[in-house]
Motif scaffolding. Structure first.
Motif, PDB file in Angstrom:
ATOM      1  N   GLY A  33       0.819  -1.205   0.000  1.00 28.18           N
ATOM      2  CA  GLY A  33       0.000   0.000   0.000  1.00 28.18           C
ATOM      3  C   GLY A  33       0.849   1.250   0.000  1.00 28.18           C
ATOM      4  N   GLY A  34       0.501   2.205   0.818  1.00 29.57           N
ATOM      5  CA  GLY A  34       1.272   3.432   0.934  1.00 29.57           C
ATOM      6  C   GLY A  34       2.375   3.328   1.973  1.00 29.57           C
ATOM      7  N   GLU A  35       2.634   2.111   2.467  1.00 30.98           N
ATOM      8  CA  GLU A  35       3.629   1.912   3.533  1.00 30.98           C
ATOM      9  C   GLU A  35       5.052   1.798   3.008  1.00 30.98           C
ATOM     10  N   GLY A  36       5.220   1.629   1.693  1.00 30.39           N
ATOM     11  CA  GLY A  36       6.550   1.485   1.113  1.00 30.39           C
ATOM     12  C   GLY A  36       7.128   0.098   1.358  1.00 30.39           C
TER      13      GLY A  36
END
Length: 180
Positions: free
Chosen positions: A69-72
């Motif tokens: 996701g947007g967590e890298g």
């Protein structure tokens, strides 16, 4: 109560320049590395970059960053011990972001690696092996379609005690049946 919302997961090639101090800190975290065979010694930025470079230079291995996701970058997954003659390889992974454990990242990452193994590499069988105490990894691989093929009693020494090795496997035909 932890957030159990699933995150979209992809895998990307892991290059030496992708190694960060945060990643190295995961490798030095006893809780992250407890259930792995890589829990030996202290890792540094230099030694970890050398390891990634070596893995990338090995024709019988592929290593990827797990992106969620947007967590890298949240961990890594490796296809290794590729036996081209037998069209077989082993998969192993670590999730360094403990705050994301239990969010369904590992099964998705395993599925992405399986796509590479069966699709890009043209393999026939993928395997995984772990301590029987590593229930999280066992669940993740089973959720991704692997089946327990064997249990080798007292195969490893872990934290001063003998533990079994759980051997899991997935055949291309079984994957194709499920992936349809």
């Amino acid at each position: 109560m932890p957030d159990t919302t699933a995150l979209a997961v992809s895998i990307l090639p892991f290059e030496p320049e992708d190694v960060t101090e945060t990643y190295v800190s995961w490798l030095n975290d006893p809780e992250v590395m407890d259930q792995t065979e890589a829990n030996t010694g202290t890792h540094t930025l230099v030694s970890t970059r050398e390891y990634i470079a070596g893995a990338n230079g090995d024709p019988n291995a592929r290593i990827f960053r797990i992106m969620a996701g947007g967590e890298g970058h949240v961990g890594n997954i490796r296809i290794s011990e590729i036996a081209w003659r037998h069209q077989r390889a082993d998969i192993a992974l670590i999730l360094g972001r403990k705050d994301l454990w239990g969010r369904g990242i590992a099964p998705q990452a395993i599925c992405r690696a399986v796509d590479v193994g069966f699709g890009e590499l043209g393999l026939h069988k993928l395997t995984a092996g772990m301590y029987h105490t590593n229930t999280g990894s066992i669940r993740a691989f089973v959720k991704a379609g692997f089946r327990e093929e064997a249990r080798l009693p007292e195969h490893y020494i872990h934290n001063g005690s003998y533990v079994d090795r759980v051997a899991l496997g997935l055949l291309r035909a079984d994957w194709e049946r499920v992936a349809g």
